[in-house]
Design an enzyme around this catalytic site. Sequence first.
Site, PDB file in Angstrom:
ATOM      1  N   HIS A  77      68.409 -52.303 -57.235  1.00 32.85           N
ATOM      2  CA  HIS A  77      68.565 -51.960 -58.530  1.00 32.85           C
ATOM      3  C   HIS A  77      69.100 -50.781 -59.019  1.00 32.85           C
ATOM      4  O   HIS A  77      69.215 -50.379 -60.010  1.00 32.85           O
ATOM      5  CB  HIS A  77      66.959 -51.641 -59.082  1.00 32.85           C
ATOM      6  CG  HIS A  77      65.907 -53.071 -58.704  1.00 32.85           C
ATOM      7  ND1 HIS A  77      66.158 -54.149 -59.129  1.00 32.85           N
ATOM      8  CD2 HIS A  77      65.008 -53.064 -57.703  1.00 32.85           C
ATOM      9  CE1 HIS A  77      64.962 -55.123 -58.460  1.00 32.85           C
ATOM     10  NE2 HIS A  77      64.427 -54.384 -57.571  1.00 32.85           N
ATOM     11  N   HIS A 111      68.157 -40.997 -58.568  1.00 31.01           N
ATOM     12  CA  HIS A 111      68.862 -42.087 -58.783  1.00 31.01           C
ATOM     13  C   HIS A 111      69.475 -42.501 -60.168  1.00 31.01           C
ATOM     14  O   HIS A 111      69.360 -41.600 -61.174  1.00 31.01           O
ATOM     15  CB  HIS A 111      67.812 -43.516 -58.537  1.00 31.01           C
ATOM     16  CG  HIS A 111      67.114 -43.582 -59.654  1.00 31.01           C
ATOM     17  ND1 HIS A 111      65.464 -42.864 -59.529  1.00 31.01           N
ATOM     18  CD2 HIS A 111      66.874 -44.200 -60.666  1.00 31.01           C
ATOM     19  CE1 HIS A 111      64.794 -43.180 -60.750  1.00 31.01           C
ATOM     20  NE2 HIS A 111      65.462 -43.883 -61.551  1.00 31.01           N
ATOM     21  N   HIS A 130      71.357 -44.658 -63.523  1.00 26.20           N
ATOM     22  CA  HIS A 130      71.369 -45.923 -64.318  1.00 26.20           C
ATOM     23  C   HIS A 130      72.717 -46.117 -65.205  1.00 26.20           C
ATOM     24  O   HIS A 130      73.218 -45.042 -65.571  1.00 26.20           O
ATOM     25  CB  HIS A 130      70.143 -45.963 -65.462  1.00 26.20           C
ATOM     26  CG  HIS A 130      68.725 -46.111 -64.581  1.00 26.20           C
ATOM     27  ND1 HIS A 130      68.393 -47.193 -64.469  1.00 26.20           N
ATOM     28  CD2 HIS A 130      68.086 -45.270 -64.324  1.00 26.20           C
ATOM     29  CE1 HIS A 130      66.986 -47.148 -63.842  1.00 26.20           C
ATOM     30  NE2 HIS A 130      66.729 -45.589 -63.600  1.00 26.20           N
ATOM     31  N   THR A 179      60.656 -46.637 -66.173  1.00 20.79           N
ATOM     32  CA  THR A 179      61.694 -47.382 -66.763  1.00 20.79           C
ATOM     33  C   THR A 179      61.787 -48.754 -65.853  1.00 20.79           C
ATOM     34  O   THR A 179      62.515 -49.479 -66.060  1.00 20.79           O
ATOM     35  CB  THR A 179      62.850 -46.703 -66.863  1.00 20.79           C
ATOM     36  OG1 THR A 179      63.512 -46.499 -66.040  1.00 20.79           O
ATOM     37  CG2 THR A 179      62.641 -45.474 -67.883  1.00 20.79           C
ATOM     38  N   THR A 180      61.121 -49.001 -64.615  1.00 18.24           N
ATOM     39  CA  THR A 180      60.917 -50.068 -63.949  1.00 18.24           C
ATOM     40  C   THR A 180      59.748 -50.530 -63.577  1.00 18.24           C
ATOM     41  O   THR A 180      58.776 -49.707 -63.960  1.00 18.24           O
ATOM     42  CB  THR A 180      61.703 -49.629 -62.465  1.00 18.24           C
ATOM     43  OG1 THR A 180      61.088 -48.759 -61.792  1.00 18.24           O
ATOM     44  CG2 THR A 180      63.348 -49.406 -62.885  1.00 18.24           C
TER      45      THR A 180
END
Length: 300
Positions: free
Chosen positions: A83, A111, A113, A214-215
Amino acid sequence: MGLGHSLVIALTLFCAGLQSLQALEWGYWGKYEPQNWPGVCKTGKKQSPIDIVTEDAIRTDLGALKFDRYDFAFTGTLVNNGHSVEVRLYGVPILLTGSTLSSTYIFEQMHFHWSAEHTVDGARDPLELHLVHYDKKYANLSEAAQHKGGIAVVAVLFELSVNDNLDLSPIVEATKMVSHWVGHSMMHIRTKMIPLWFLPKDHTTYYHYEGSLTTPECQESVMWFVMTEKLKVSEAQMNVFRHVESNNGTLKHNYRPVQNLGHRKVYHRLEGYVNAAFNVTWSVYTVLTILLIRFLYGNF
């Protein structure tokens, strides 16, 4: 080959398969796209990301965020989890305090995005970094996610530049190596990482609001701090992120669309702004007092 060694291999393969199965349960397009994410992702009232409308943000001095040990050098690993690409750092705990945080938060991972998840006045940047921390009173991130304010995420937006971001280069190089290794392997980042590299030089100003992961499972337990100032990233570096593979194809993008703000407030931290407002209020009070004295004096 011994029985113990065989069991370790079997368990490793089982966990990898389980991770792959879980990765198939949600994604960013088709039947796995964000609008089909279940549970709180669909029904929640404090979901993230959001569009930050600068004119509507409440300007105030919430206090500075304190990034403890962010200037230390750490060894790091990077993994393609299907992801995103996730970076973990190893050594002494990295801590976040200050602002509206009533506790000390421990750095867990960071992480990326692409494109950015948070938008500002409707504009979407090419890249967003999430530095994820959890409240030290909980055993881990998973437990913290179950509690209001259990997680604090510092988000950094990146804008396009003609030149590579050299601080980002070791991560980009490691990303190339794991692009096709979905959930199975990790890559050691070739140089030591200093977390401060991934904050804007001016990290005193930020937007703050209460929201969610947001996941999936989109728990509404996140204190968000979106840096006002941005870092740089080149188009060449962005192309590396856009070629990361997932179980559902190439991750050309991995951002969740903005969610309804509802009745929530967004604050814009500006150093000294409260004092400035206080001075204005005091000036008005002083003028009114003088006028009142003159009025009373004129009636004696």
